[in-house]
Write a protein that holds these residues in place. Structure first.
Motif, short mmCIF file in Angstrom:
data_model
loop_
_atom_site.label_atom_id
_atom_site.label_comp_id
_atom_site.label_asym_id
_atom_site.label_seq_id
_atom_site.Cartn_x
_atom_site.Cartn_y
_atom_site.Cartn_z
N ASN A 487 10.03 16.23 2.96
CA ASN A 487 11.80 15.90 2.52
C ASN A 487 11.75 15.10 3.84
N GLN A 488 11.77 15.50 4.70
CA GLN A 488 11.04 14.91 5.64
C GLN A 488 11.06 13.49 5.94
N LEU A 489 9.64 13.62 5.41
CA LEU A 489 8.99 11.86 5.05
C LEU A 489 9.60 11.12 3.73
N ALA A 490 10.32 11.68 3.50
CA ALA A 490 11.05 10.83 2.48
C ALA A 490 12.44 10.12 2.75
N LYS A 491 13.10 10.99 3.88
CA LYS A 491 13.74 9.96 5.10
C LYS A 491 13.21 9.53 4.97
N ILE A 492 12.57 9.58 6.41
CA ILE A 492 11.62 8.05 7.09
C ILE A 492 11.01 6.92 6.39
N TRP A 493 10.61 7.91 6.13
CA TRP A 493 10.43 6.19 4.73
C TRP A 493 11.17 5.51 4.51
N GLN A 494 12.32 5.39 3.62
CA GLN A 494 13.83 4.89 3.33
C GLN A 494 14.12 4.06 4.49
N ASN A 495 14.07 5.23 6.15
CA ASN A 495 14.42 4.70 7.22
C ASN A 495 13.72 3.29 7.63
N PHE A 496 12.65 3.47 6.68
CA PHE A 496 11.62 2.23 7.05
C PHE A 496 12.01 1.11 6.46
N LEU A 497 11.56 1.39 5.45
CA LEU A 497 12.21 0.33 4.09
C LEU A 497 13.34 -0.50 4.65
N GLU A 498 14.37 0.17 5.26
CA GLU A 498 15.67 -0.58 5.53
C GLU A 498 15.52 -1.55 7.53
N GLN A 499 14.37 -0.94 7.35
CA GLN A 499 14.28 -1.67 8.99
C GLN A 499 13.96 -2.83 8.96
N PRO A 500 14.56 -3.64 8.77
CA PRO A 500 14.29 -4.63 8.79
C PRO A 500 13.09 -5.91 10.00
N PRO A 501 11.13 -6.13 9.08
CA PRO A 501 10.70 -6.71 9.94
C PRO A 501 11.00 -7.61 10.96
N PHE A 502 10.67 -7.44 12.41
CA PHE A 502 10.39 -7.77 13.02
C PHE A 502 10.01 -9.30 13.18
N TRP A 503 9.08 -9.38 12.90
CA TRP A 503 8.64 -11.07 12.71
C TRP A 503 9.55 -11.88 11.99
N ASN A 504 10.35 -11.38 11.13
CA ASN A 504 11.43 -12.26 10.37
C ASN A 504 12.51 -12.58 11.07
N LEU A 505 12.86 -11.91 11.88
CA LEU A 505 13.75 -11.44 12.87
C LEU A 505 14.19 -12.77 14.17
N THR A 506 12.33 -12.60 14.56
CA THR A 506 12.05 -13.66 15.24
C THR A 506 12.23 -15.44 14.29
N THR A 507 11.28 -15.83 13.93
CA THR A 507 11.28 -16.51 12.74
C THR A 507 12.41 -17.57 12.00
N GLU A 508 13.40 -16.87 12.15
CA GLU A 508 14.62 -17.50 10.87
C GLU A 508 15.48 -18.30 11.82
#
Length: 508
Positions: A487-508
Motif C-alpha cells: 500500500n505504501q509503495l502504491a502511494k509513493i509510485w503515484q506521487n512519482f507519476l505526479e512529479q514533473p520530470p525536472f529536465w522538462n522544467l528547465t527546457t520549457e
C-alpha cells in the motif's frame, strides 16, 4: 607549484629481492644507491592542517633539511595527485616564511595558531630509485621504500613501491605497474605515508562512506563527464575498503556494493557512446566482484531480519542463527581474501589505465567521436527521458506485479536514481530535490519488499525441505508487513507519476 603524480603499490618484504631483479628495472637509465630518508610530519594534536587539506613535513637527508607542503589531492586507483612546495631550511623546525602565501591556509596566517603545530609522527625508511625513459619519451621514477612509520607510542612497518611520473601521461604509470604485477604480488596502496602516520597517531575505527556529491559542470562535454562519473564511483568504492577489510559492520559491504552498481550503471548509461565491446573483460570482472559482494550483503539482510524475528520467537531459531552467522562470516572472509589479492589490484589498475588512456576512442568513427564531444547537458537531456519512459512502462499495473517483477522494477528505479544523481548538478537544485527524494523512497520500499525474496532464497539453500516450522515463521513474519508495504509503495509510485520530470522544467 609543481603537481606530483604517483602510483603507490604495497610490496611484501619477502619478495623485495625478486622485485629488484625484475627485467623492467634492468632497463633503467639511472639507479641510485640506497638512501636513508627521515621525515618528521607536523600538525596540531587535533590535526588542524589535515582538516585544511595540507600536509607539512621536514625531510632529513644527511646534513640537508627540506620542508615540504603538500595539498590533499586525490588518491584513486592507487594514483595520487597533489600540489607541493619545497624549500631548504636550516633546522628541524618549519620556517613558514619560506613558503609562498598561497601554499598556506588562512589559519596559518595567525602566529598563535602556528605555535600549536608540533611534530606528530615520523617516517624512517631507506629508498632505492630507478629512472626509466620509455620509448615514446615518458619518464618514470620507480622508488622502493623500506622502513617504518612511527609515533612515540606505536610503529608500523613500511614496504612500498612508488611510481612517480616525471613526464608523459599517467597511463604510463598504470602500464608499468601492470608489467611489474605480472611477476610480483603488488597491491594498490591508496593511503599515503602521511595518511598512515595520522592513523597511527590518532587511531579511529573504520567508517563507511556514502557516494557524496558529483560536481559535473555544464562546460563539460559528454566524455569528460563520463570520466568524472567513473572516477567518482571508484572513489566511493575504494573509500569503503578499510571498513570491509577490518570491520564486520554491514554498511561497509553495502556501500562498496552500491559503488560498484553505480559504476556499472554509469557504464551502461553511456553505452550508446561508449560500446561495451571496448571494455568486455572489465565488464565481466566488475560483475563478478559485484556478485561476490552481493552474496555477503544478502547474508547481512538475513541476519538483520532474523534478529528482528527472534525478538518475539522462542529459542527454536538459535540453531538457524548460528548457521547464518557462520555463513555470513565465511562470505566476509571470502570478500577480504579477494580485496587483499593481486587480482583485485589488477582490476583497479586495468580500470585506471582504461580511463586515463581513453581506450574506447580506438577505432571510433568521426561521428562517434563528435558525439563524445557534445555538451554533457545535451546528453543528459536525451538519456534521462529515455530512462524515465522505461521506468514508467516497467511500473504499469504495479498492483499486479509479482515478487520477481517488482525486483525488475527495483533495478529500473535504481538505474533512474543513479542517472539522476550523476547529472543533478547540471540542473537547478529546486527542480531535482523532490524528484530524487521520491526515487529514494521507491528504492527503499521496493528494497524492503525484496528482502522477503532474498531471505526465502537463502533459507532454501540451507533447508531445501518444504515442511519446516521455521519456514512458516519466516513466511508469517514477511506476510505481516507485506500488505502495508505494498500500500505504501502504491502511494509513493503515484506521487512519482505526479512529479514533473525536472529536465522538462528547465527546457520549457
Amino acid at each position: 607549484m609543481p603537481t606530483e603524480t604517483e602510483l603507490k603499490l604495497h610490496l611484501e618484504p619477502e619478495v623485495v629481492s625478486q622485485f629488484k631483479q625484475h627485467p623492467l628495472l634492468q632497463t633503467a637509465t639511472h639507479t641510485t644507491a640506497p638512501q636513508h630518508l627521515y621525515n618528521t610530519y607536523f600538525d596540531t594534536v587535533n590535526h588542524t592542517l589535515l582538516q585544511q587539506g595540507i600536509g607539512l613535513r621536514i625531510r632529513r637527508m644527511g646534513e640537508q633539511r627540506i620542508q615540504t607542503i603538500k595539498s590533499a589531492g586525490a588518491g584513486l586507483g592507487g594514483l595520487h595527485q597533489r600540489q607541493e612546495w619545497e624549500t631548504l631550511v636550516s633546522g628541524d623546525s618549519p620556517e613558514y616564511s619560506q613558503f609562498p602565501p598561497e601554499a598556506l591556509p588562512t589559519w596559518c596566517h595567525d602566529e598563535n595558531n602556528l605555535q600549536q603545530i608540533v611534530p606528530l609522527f615520523v617516517t624512517d625508511f631507506t629508498r632505492m630509485t630507478w629512472h626509466l625513459i620509455l620509448e615514446e619519451g615518458s619518464e618514470i621514477e620507480i622508488a622502493l621504500d623500506q622502513g617504518e612509520v612511527k609515533t612515540p607510542a606505536a610503529c608500523l612497518p613500511l614496504c612500498e613501491v612508488e611510481l612517480e611520473l616525471k613526464s608523459g601521461s599517467p597511463t604510463k604509470l598504470y602500464q608499468i605497474a601492470l608489467k611489474l604485477q605480472k611477476a610480483l604480488p603488488l597491491r594498490i596502496e591508496n593511503k599515503s605515508k602521511a595518511a598512515l602516520g595520522y592513523a597511527l597517531h590518532q587511531p579511529q575505527p573504520p567508517q563507511f562512506h556514502k557516494a557524496g556529491t558529483l560536481n559535473l559542470t555544464p562546460e563539460m562535454n559528454a566524455e569528460q563527464a563520463f570520466v568524472a562519473i567513473i572516477w567518482h564511483c571508484i572513489g566511493h568504492w575504494q573509500a569503503n575498503e578499510e571498513i570491509v577489510l577490518h570491520s564486520d559492520a554491514p554498511e561497509g559491504i553495502h556501500q562498496m556494493r552500491v559503488a560498484l552498481r553505480r559504476l556499472r550503471s554509469g557504464l551502461n548509461l553511456y553505452q550508446s557512446l561508449i560500446p561495451k565491446e571496448s571494455y568486455t573483460k572489465l565488464h565481466h570482472q566488475l560483475k563478478w566482484l559485484t556478485t561476490i559482494l552481493g552474496t555477503a550483503r544478502d547474508w547481512d539482510i538475513f541476519t538483520q531480519h532474523l534478529a528482528e524475528i527472534q525478538r518475539y520467537a522462542d529459542d527454536s531459531l538459535s540453531d538457524l542463527s548460528k548457521t547464518i552467522a557462520e555463513l555470513r562470516r565465511n562470505t566476509y572472509v571470502n570478500v577480504r581474501h579477494i580485496l587483499d589479492s593481486s587480482e583485485y589490484s589488477r582490476l583497479l589498475l586495468t580500470l585506471g589505465k582504461w580511463l586515463t588512456q581513453r581506450r574506447w576512442r580506438k577505432n571510433m568513427e568521426m561521428r562517434a567521436l563528435q558525439s563524445l564531444e557534445q555538451p554533457v547537458s545535451h546528453f543528459a537531456n536525451q538519456i534521462l527521458p529515455a530512462r524515465y519512459q522505461k521506468l514508467c512502462q516497467q511500473g504499469e499495473q504495479l498492483s499486479k506485479l509479482n515478487a520477481k517483477q517488482r525486483h525488475s522494477l527495483r533495478i529500473c528505479v535504481k538505474k533512474m536514481a543513479y542517472a539522476t544523481r550523476f547529472f543533478s548538478n547540471l540542473y537547478p537544485p529546486a527542480t531535482t530535490l523532490a524528484f530524487t527524494k521520491i526515487l529514494s523512497q521507491l528504492q527503499e520500499q521496493l528494497g524492503i519488499l525484496n528482502d522477503a525474496r532474498t531471505v526465502t532464497t537463502l533459507f532454501n539453500q540451507i533447508h531445501p525441505t518444504t515442511a519446516s516450522s521455521t519456514r512458516q515463521l519466516l513466511k508469517k513474519y514477511f506476510k505481516q508487513h507485506q500488505d502495508e508495504n505494498l500500500n505504501q509503495l502504491a502511494k509513493i509510485w503515484q506521487n512519482f507519476l505526479e512529479q514533473p520530470p525536472f529536465w522538462n522544467l528547465t527546457t520549457e
